[in-house]
Design an enzyme around this catalytic site. Structure first.
Site, PDB file in Angstrom:
ATOM      1  N   SER A   8      -9.484  -0.981   4.231  1.00 57.59           N
ATOM      2  CA  SER A   8      -8.913   0.207   3.349  1.00 57.59           C
ATOM      3  C   SER A   8     -10.769   0.961   4.215  1.00 57.59           C
ATOM      4  O   SER A   8     -11.711   0.499   4.178  1.00 57.59           O
ATOM      5  CB  SER A   8      -9.433   0.716   2.131  1.00 57.59           C
ATOM      6  OG  SER A   8      -9.763   2.379   2.063  1.00 57.59           O
ATOM      7  N   HIS A  33      -5.986   0.337   5.733  1.00 62.40           N
ATOM      8  CA  HIS A  33      -4.988   1.858   5.116  1.00 62.40           C
ATOM      9  C   HIS A  33      -5.854   2.855   5.291  1.00 62.40           C
ATOM     10  O   HIS A  33      -7.428   2.795   4.754  1.00 62.40           O
ATOM     11  CB  HIS A  33      -5.608   1.089   3.738  1.00 62.40           C
ATOM     12  CG  HIS A  33      -4.988   1.204   2.382  1.00 62.40           C
ATOM     13  ND1 HIS A  33      -4.030   1.444   2.207  1.00 62.40           N
ATOM     14  CD2 HIS A  33      -5.746   2.749   1.782  1.00 62.40           C
ATOM     15  CE1 HIS A  33      -3.543   2.024   1.085  1.00 62.40           C
ATOM     16  NE2 HIS A  33      -5.051   2.492   1.255  1.00 62.40           N
ATOM     17  N   ASP A  35      -6.370   6.396   3.685  1.00 59.19           N
ATOM     18  CA  ASP A  35      -7.603   7.192   2.265  1.00 59.19           C
ATOM     19  C   ASP A  35      -6.780   8.724   2.446  1.00 59.19           C
ATOM     20  O   ASP A  35      -8.404   8.892   2.487  1.00 59.19           O
ATOM     21  CB  ASP A  35      -7.686   6.852   1.365  1.00 59.19           C
ATOM     22  CG  ASP A  35      -7.843   4.896   0.814  1.00 59.19           C
ATOM     23  OD1 ASP A  35      -7.240   4.999  -0.005  1.00 59.19           O
ATOM     24  OD2 ASP A  35      -9.216   4.552   0.852  1.00 59.19           O
ATOM     25  N   MET A  37      -7.022  12.039   1.021  1.00 61.74           N
ATOM     26  CA  MET A  37      -7.552  12.816   0.066  1.00 61.74           C
ATOM     27  C   MET A  37      -7.686  13.908   0.538  1.00 61.74           C
ATOM     28  O   MET A  37      -7.886  14.604   1.464  1.00 61.74           O
ATOM     29  CB  MET A  37      -8.402  12.362  -0.786  1.00 61.74           C
ATOM     30  CG  MET A  37      -9.199  10.706  -1.041  1.00 61.74           C
ATOM     31  SD  MET A  37     -10.458  10.392  -1.911  1.00 61.74           S
ATOM     32  CE  MET A  37      -9.905   8.273  -1.707  1.00 61.74           C
ATOM     33  N   HIS A  66      -2.024   6.450   2.605  1.00 60.08           N
ATOM     34  CA  HIS A  66      -1.907   6.648   0.898  1.00 60.08           C
ATOM     35  C   HIS A  66      -2.554   8.176   0.868  1.00 60.08           C
ATOM     36  O   HIS A  66      -3.427   8.379   1.482  1.00 60.08           O
ATOM     37  CB  HIS A  66      -2.952   5.541   0.841  1.00 60.08           C
ATOM     38  CG  HIS A  66      -2.769   5.366  -0.861  1.00 60.08           C
ATOM     39  ND1 HIS A  66      -4.282   4.996  -1.191  1.00 60.08           N
ATOM     40  CD2 HIS A  66      -2.376   6.807  -1.639  1.00 60.08           C
ATOM     41  CE1 HIS A  66      -3.944   5.453  -2.364  1.00 60.08           C
ATOM     42  NE2 HIS A  66      -2.983   5.828  -2.740  1.00 60.08           N
ATOM     43  N   MET A  68      -3.407  10.715  -1.369  1.00 58.58           N
ATOM     44  CA  MET A  68      -3.678  11.297  -2.051  1.00 58.58           C
ATOM     45  C   MET A  68      -3.311  12.651  -2.424  1.00 58.58           C
ATOM     46  O   MET A  68      -4.660  13.135  -2.509  1.00 58.58           O
ATOM     47  CB  MET A  68      -4.638  10.325  -2.721  1.00 58.58           C
ATOM     48  CG  MET A  68      -4.638   9.016  -3.277  1.00 58.58           C
ATOM     49  SD  MET A  68      -6.409   8.137  -2.995  1.00 58.58           S
ATOM     50  CE  MET A  68      -6.104   8.025  -1.202  1.00 58.58           C
ATOM     51  N   MET A 137      -2.232   1.927  -8.310  1.00 54.47           N
ATOM     52  CA  MET A 137      -3.826   1.524  -8.327  1.00 54.47           C
ATOM     53  C   MET A 137      -4.226   1.494  -9.302  1.00 54.47           C
ATOM     54  O   MET A 137      -3.869   0.622 -10.134  1.00 54.47           O
ATOM     55  CB  MET A 137      -3.402   3.487  -8.218  1.00 54.47           C
ATOM     56  CG  MET A 137      -3.274   4.037  -6.947  1.00 54.47           C
ATOM     57  SD  MET A 137      -3.869   3.611  -5.579  1.00 54.47           S
ATOM     58  CE  MET A 137      -6.495   3.675  -6.325  1.00 54.47           C
ATOM     59  N   GLY A 145     -15.007   1.564  -4.480  1.00 52.15           N
ATOM     60  CA  GLY A 145     -16.021   0.815  -5.394  1.00 52.15           C
ATOM     61  C   GLY A 145     -16.606   0.875  -7.001  1.00 52.15           C
ATOM     62  O   GLY A 145     -17.555   0.605  -7.775  1.00 52.15           O
ATOM     63  N   ASP A 175      -4.568  -1.903  -5.069  1.00 52.44           N
ATOM     64  CA  ASP A 175      -5.460  -0.744  -4.237  1.00 52.44           C
ATOM     65  C   ASP A 175      -7.011  -0.489  -5.218  1.00 52.44           C
ATOM     66  O   ASP A 175      -6.391   0.658  -6.133  1.00 52.44           O
ATOM     67  CB  ASP A 175      -5.152   0.412  -3.460  1.00 52.44           C
ATOM     68  CG  ASP A 175      -5.779   1.111  -2.746  1.00 52.44           C
ATOM     69  OD1 ASP A 175      -7.167   0.600  -2.810  1.00 52.44           O
ATOM     70  OD2 ASP A 175      -5.486   2.735  -2.290  1.00 52.44           O
TER      71      ASP A 175
HETATM   72  C1  DX5 Z   1      -9.176   4.825  -3.752  1.00 52.81           C
HETATM   73  C2  DX5 Z   1      -8.268   4.371  -2.860  1.00 52.81           C
HETATM   74  C3  DX5 Z   1      -9.101   3.001  -2.443  1.00 52.81           C
HETATM   75  C4  DX5 Z   1     -10.543   2.956  -2.060  1.00 52.81           C
HETATM   76  C5  DX5 Z   1     -10.493   0.919  -2.144  1.00 52.81           C
HETATM   77  O1  DX5 Z   1      -9.081   5.830  -4.040  1.00 52.81           O
HETATM   78  O2  DX5 Z   1      -7.525   4.443  -2.780  1.00 52.81           O
HETATM   79  O3  DX5 Z   1      -8.569   2.618  -0.890  1.00 52.81           O
HETATM   80  O4  DX5 Z   1     -11.028   3.182  -1.299  1.00 52.81           O
HETATM   81  O5  DX5 Z   1     -11.938   0.602  -2.217  1.00 52.81           O
HETATM   82  P1  DX5 Z   1     -12.407   0.065  -2.928  1.00 52.81           P
HETATM   83  O6  DX5 Z   1     -12.212  -1.990  -2.426  1.00 52.81           O
HETATM   84  O7  DX5 Z   1     -14.360  -0.770  -2.806  1.00 52.81           O
HETATM   85  O8  DX5 Z   1     -12.195   0.286  -4.331  1.00 52.81           O
HETATM   86 ZN    ZN Z   2      -6.375   3.664  -0.640  1.00 48.58          ZN
END
Ligand code: DX5
Ligand code: ZN
Length: 218
Positions: A8, A33, A35, A37, A66, A68, A137, A145, A175
Site C-alpha cells: 500500500s 494497492h 488507498d 480516502m 481501494h 474508502m 479490513m 501503522g 488490509d
Molecule cells: C488503512 C489502509 C491500509 C493501510 C495499510 O485505511 O486501507 O491500506 O495503508 O497500512 P499498514 O500496513 O501500515 O497498516
Molecule cells: Zn487499503
C-alpha cells in the site's frame, strides 16, 4: 492457491513515487494497492483518479484501487479510466451494493467489496457469487501503522469456508497492521492478497522488506 503481496503506497514517499514503486517491484511485489480516502467515510484524505493514473503509467503490476469513500458510484468510471485493474468499494458506503459491483464488472474491471472490522461477513453472503475479491479490513480504515485486529482471522476463515462450500473463486484480501510477525497466521487463515503499508514503506530497506514478506507467504 497463489498468494500475492500488495504494498500500500499510503505511507510511501510521494515526492518520488515512481522510484518507491520500483523498489517494491524489485522485491517481487505483485500488486500496487491505492488507498483512496475522502475525509468523509474515513477521517483522512488522500488522492484520486489522476494519481492512480500516474501510478498506472509507472508500473506493469496490477493496480488495486481501494475506495474508502461515500457514494463511490459517481466516481467509478473515473477510476476505471485511470487504469485500475481492481476496484473495491465498502459495503458500509454503498446502498445498492449488487448494482455497484455489477457496474464495476460491466466496465471490464475486477470488482471487490470490503468490510470494516465491525461489519460481519454474513452481510456479504448475497454478493459473494458476483465478486472477484473480498477485502477484510484488519484495522479501522483511515491510517497506516495501526495494530492488526484479531477478529479478522475468524472472518478470513469464514470467507474461505464459504468459498469452498459454494465452489466460488473470489480472492480474500486482508488490509491493515500486517507485518513479518503476523503475516503467516493471516496466510494460514486463508488470505490470498496481503496489503502491507508501513512494514514496507517505513522500513530501512523497501526492497529487502518486500522480499522478506513475499518469502513468508510463498
Ligand atoms: C488503512 C489502509 C491500509 C493501510 C495499510 O485505511 O486501507 O491500506 O495503508 O497500512 P499498514 O500496513 O501500515 O497498516
Ligand atoms: Zn487499503
Amino acid at each position: 492457491m497463489k498468494k500475492y503481496l500488495a504494498p500500500s503506497i499510503l505511507n510511501a514517499d510521494f515526492s518520488n513515487i515512481a522510484q518507491q514503486i520500483r523498489y517494491v517491484e524489485l522485491g517481487g511485489a505483485d500488486w500496487i494497492h491505492c488507498d483512496i480516502m475522502d475525509g468523509n467515510f474515513v477521517p483522512n484524505l488522500t488522492f484520486g483518479p489522476y494519481v492512480v493514473n500516474a501510478i498506472k503509467k509507472s508500473t506493469k503490476l496490477i493496480v488495486d484501487s481501494h475506495l474508502m469513500i461515500n457514494n463511490p458510484d459517481s466516481l467509478i468510471e473515473n477510476f476505471v479510466e485511470a487504469g485500475s485493474d481492481f476496484i473495491t468499494v465498502h459495503q458500509e458506503a454503498v446502498i445498492h451494493l449488487d448494482r455497484t459491483l455489477n457496474r464495476i464488472k460491466e466496465f471490464g474491471v475486477k470488482a471487490g467489496v470490503s468490510i470494516n472490522p465491525s461489519t460481519p461477513v454474513n452481510l456479504l453472503f448475497e454478493v459473494l457469487e458476483i465478486v472477484d475479491l473480498v477485502l477484510v479490513m484488519s484495522v479501522n480504515p483511515g491510517f497506516g501503522g495501526q495494530k492488526f485486529l484479531l477478529n479478522s482471522l475468524k472472518k478470513i476463515h469464514q470467507l474461505d469456508s464459504f468459498r469452498k462450500e459454494n465452489n466460488l473463486n473470489y480472492l480474500i484480501q486482508v488490509d491493515g497492521g500486517i507485518n513479518k510477525e503476523n503475516i503467516k497466521s493471516v496466510s494460514d487463515a486463508g488470505c490470498d492478497v496481503f496489503v502491507v503499508g508501513q512494514s514496507i514503506f517505513k522500513s530501512d530497506n523497501i526492497t529487502a522488506s518486500t522480499i522478506e514478506l513475499k518469502n513468508l507467504i510463498s
